[in-house]
Design a protein around this motif. Structure first.
Motif, PDB file in Angstrom:
ATOM      1  N   ASN A 168     -50.006   9.211   4.182  1.00 53.98           N
ATOM      2  CA  ASN A 168     -49.215  10.095   5.059  1.00 53.98           C
ATOM      3  C   ASN A 168     -48.793   9.355   6.319  1.00 53.98           C
ATOM      4  O   ASN A 168     -49.507   8.462   6.785  1.00 53.98           O
ATOM      5  CB  ASN A 168     -50.036  11.321   5.473  1.00 53.98           C
ATOM      6  N   SER A 207     -52.885  14.957   9.822  1.00 57.48           N
ATOM      7  CA  SER A 207     -53.005  16.337   9.354  1.00 57.48           C
ATOM      8  C   SER A 207     -53.820  17.164  10.341  1.00 57.48           C
ATOM      9  O   SER A 207     -53.667  18.379  10.421  1.00 57.48           O
ATOM     10  CB  SER A 207     -53.662  16.383   7.978  1.00 57.48           C
ATOM     11  N   SER A 266     -50.277  28.296   6.506  1.00 56.95           N
ATOM     12  CA  SER A 266     -50.554  27.333   5.460  1.00 56.95           C
ATOM     13  C   SER A 266     -50.106  25.933   5.882  1.00 56.95           C
ATOM     14  O   SER A 266     -49.038  25.766   6.463  1.00 56.95           O
ATOM     15  CB  SER A 266     -49.795  27.786   4.204  1.00 56.95           C
ATOM     16  N   GLY A 267     -50.968  24.949   5.654  1.00 56.04           N
ATOM     17  CA  GLY A 267     -50.624  23.568   5.987  1.00 56.04           C
ATOM     18  C   GLY A 267     -50.937  23.150   7.412  1.00 56.04           C
ATOM     19  O   GLY A 267     -50.633  22.025   7.818  1.00 56.04           O
ATOM     20  N   GLY A 282     -53.867  22.622   8.710  1.00 60.01           N
ATOM     21  CA  GLY A 282     -55.025  21.736   8.820  1.00 60.01           C
ATOM     22  C   GLY A 282     -56.384  22.415   8.761  1.00 60.01           C
ATOM     23  O   GLY A 282     -57.417  21.774   9.008  1.00 60.01           O
ATOM     24  N   LYS A 283     -56.418  23.686   8.405  1.00 60.56           N
ATOM     25  CA  LYS A 283     -57.692  24.415   8.372  1.00 60.56           C
ATOM     26  C   LYS A 283     -58.653  23.825   7.335  1.00 60.56           C
ATOM     27  O   LYS A 283     -59.797  23.512   7.643  1.00 60.56           O
ATOM     28  CB  LYS A 283     -57.448  25.910   8.044  1.00 60.56           C
ATOM     29  N   SER A 284     -58.159  23.702   6.098  1.00 58.06           N
ATOM     30  CA  SER A 284     -59.021  23.187   5.017  1.00 58.06           C
ATOM     31  C   SER A 284     -59.455  21.762   5.286  1.00 58.06           C
ATOM     32  O   SER A 284     -60.605  21.395   5.024  1.00 58.06           O
ATOM     33  CB  SER A 284     -58.278  23.197   3.683  1.00 58.06           C
ATOM     34  N   THR A 285     -58.526  20.966   5.771  1.00 58.60           N
ATOM     35  CA  THR A 285     -58.863  19.569   6.055  1.00 58.60           C
ATOM     36  C   THR A 285     -60.011  19.490   7.053  1.00 58.60           C
ATOM     37  O   THR A 285     -60.960  18.734   6.861  1.00 58.60           O
ATOM     38  CB  THR A 285     -57.616  18.824   6.589  1.00 58.60           C
TER      39      THR A 285
HETATM   40  P1  ADP Z   1     -54.380  24.537   5.492  1.00 58.27           P
HETATM   41  O1  ADP Z   1     -55.767  24.571   4.997  1.00 58.27           O
HETATM   42  O2  ADP Z   1     -54.253  25.050   6.884  1.00 58.27           O
HETATM   43  O3  ADP Z   1     -53.403  25.200   4.577  1.00 58.27           O
HETATM   44  P2  ADP Z   1     -54.509  21.713   4.872  1.00 58.27           P
HETATM   45  O4  ADP Z   1     -55.656  21.198   5.636  1.00 58.27           O
HETATM   46  O5  ADP Z   1     -54.690  21.977   3.431  1.00 58.27           O
HETATM   47  O6  ADP Z   1     -53.920  23.021   5.605  1.00 58.27           O
HETATM   48  O7  ADP Z   1     -53.289  20.710   5.017  1.00 58.27           O
HETATM   49  C1  ADP Z   1     -52.927  20.132   6.279  1.00 58.27           C
HETATM   50  C2  ADP Z   1     -51.886  19.045   6.039  1.00 58.27           C
HETATM   51  O8  ADP Z   1     -52.489  17.952   5.368  1.00 58.27           O
HETATM   52  C3  ADP Z   1     -50.709  19.475   5.189  1.00 58.27           C
HETATM   53  O9  ADP Z   1     -49.570  18.854   5.700  1.00 58.27           O
HETATM   54  C4  ADP Z   1     -51.056  18.947   3.831  1.00 58.27           C
HETATM   55  O10 ADP Z   1     -49.898  18.636   3.099  1.00 58.27           O
HETATM   56  C5  ADP Z   1     -51.832  17.683   4.154  1.00 58.27           C
HETATM   57  N1  ADP Z   1     -52.837  17.352   3.117  1.00 58.27           N
HETATM   58  C6  ADP Z   1     -53.840  18.139   2.695  1.00 58.27           C
HETATM   59  N2  ADP Z   1     -54.606  17.526   1.780  1.00 58.27           N
HETATM   60  C7  ADP Z   1     -54.048  16.321   1.585  1.00 58.27           C
HETATM   61  C8  ADP Z   1     -54.358  15.184   0.750  1.00 58.27           C
HETATM   62  N3  ADP Z   1     -55.405  15.205  -0.065  1.00 58.27           N
HETATM   63  N4  ADP Z   1     -53.557  14.093   0.830  1.00 58.27           N
HETATM   64  C9  ADP Z   1     -52.511  14.067   1.666  1.00 58.27           C
HETATM   65  N5  ADP Z   1     -52.169  15.080   2.480  1.00 58.27           N
HETATM   66  C10 ADP Z   1     -52.911  16.192   2.454  1.00 58.27           C
END
Ligand code: ADP
Ligand code: ADP
Length: 227
Positions: A16, A20, A40-41, A43-46
């Motif tokens: 990237n 993120s 969505s997107g 950065g919560k899950s990350t």
């Molecule tokens: P949320 O949980 O808020 O929906 P994510 O944490 O899933 O957000 O994603 C945050 C950003 O990181 C997004 O732009 C997503 O595309 C990117 N992203 C998430 N996982 C990956 C990955 N494994 N590789 C590359 N980019 C990622």
């Protein structure tokens, strides 16, 4: 008793161009129920996955008490995670699914049975321990996933949109159950959702994220009650 410190955390996935998660900075007091909310997107899950150790932290420091956690293996963290898709093993019984985290840590069998039975009792699963997940309803599967998390005496519970696969009525009921579980365990919970109502009803403090950054942090009344 543990205080959690997320100190200027950044995440850039390899490949990237941009971060993120950028400069995520948060101190969590013992026993707090924290909700991460945002589109969505954002950065919560990350962020959650870095705390669980499922993703490396690119920059910054994560501490539980005095212990720096950045390089600690997931299974050596005092952390249990509940996933959106439940992540149950289809070929295992409810009992074995709930016992999984204890079994991989070679926990004493008798103690494992005691813990699983106790968790099943709390979650209303006692009659279902011999069943396979496929024969359970969505709500019951979610309870098994919660059960698997609570049989281990973790200090921190991470819940990644745990209710988003459930219908509206069940979601409201499970919200209450999770809040009660938090009361009962007295541990730190970090709960991810994109549902503002969920955030407001469950959180001690809400972290509003946008575009990888913390936008605001506060109690529900502070954040949403302005005229
Ligand atoms: P949320 O949980 O808020 O929906 P994510 O944490 O899933 O957000 O994603 C945050 C950003 O990181 C997004 O732009 C997503 O595309 C990117 N992203 C998430 N996982 C990956 C990955 N494994 N590789 C590359 N980019 C990622
Ligand atoms: P538990 O959730 O049972 O407390 P952990 O979350 O510590 O256990 O998981 C222990 C290990 O097992 C981790 O490496 C995790 O990625 C893996 N794991 C847990 N559940 C599943 C699953 N459903 N499918 C694949 N791997 C899993």
């Amino acid at each position: 008793m543990v205080e959690i410190n997320l100190n200027h955390i950044n995440k850039k996935y390899s490949g990237n161009d941009t971060n993120s998660v950028t400069d995520f900075n948060l101190k969590i007091a013992d026993g707090e129920f924290i909700v991460f909310v945002g589109p969505s997107g954002c950065g919560k899950s990350t962020t959650l996955r870095m705390i669980a150790g499922l993703e490396d932290i690119s920059d910054g420091e994560f501490k539980m008490g005095d212990r720096v956690m950045n390089k600690v293996a997931p299974k050596d963290r005092d952390i249990s995670m509940v996933f959106q898709n439940y992540a149950l093993y289809p070929h295992m019984t409810v009992f074995d699914n709930m016992a999984f985290g204890l079994n991989i840590r070679k926990n004493d069998k008798q103690d494992t049975k005691k813990r699983v039975d106790a968790a099943a009792e709390i979650l209303g699963l006692s009659e279902y321990l011999d069943r396979k997940p496929s024969s359970l309803s969505g709500g019951q599967r979610q309870r098994v996933a919660l059960g698997r998390a609570i049989v281990r005496d973790a200090k921190l519970f991470l819940l990644d949109e745990p209710l988003s696969n459930l219908d509206a009525k069940l979601r409201v009921q499970m919200r209450t159950e999770i809040a009660q579980l938090h009361q009962r365990l007295g541990r730190n919970f970090i709960y991810v959702t994109h549902d503002q109502v969920e955030a407001m009803t469950m959180a001690d403090r809400i972290v509003i994220m946008n575009d990888g950054k913390i936008q605001q942090v506060g109690k529900p009344t502070e954040l949403y009650n302005h005229p």
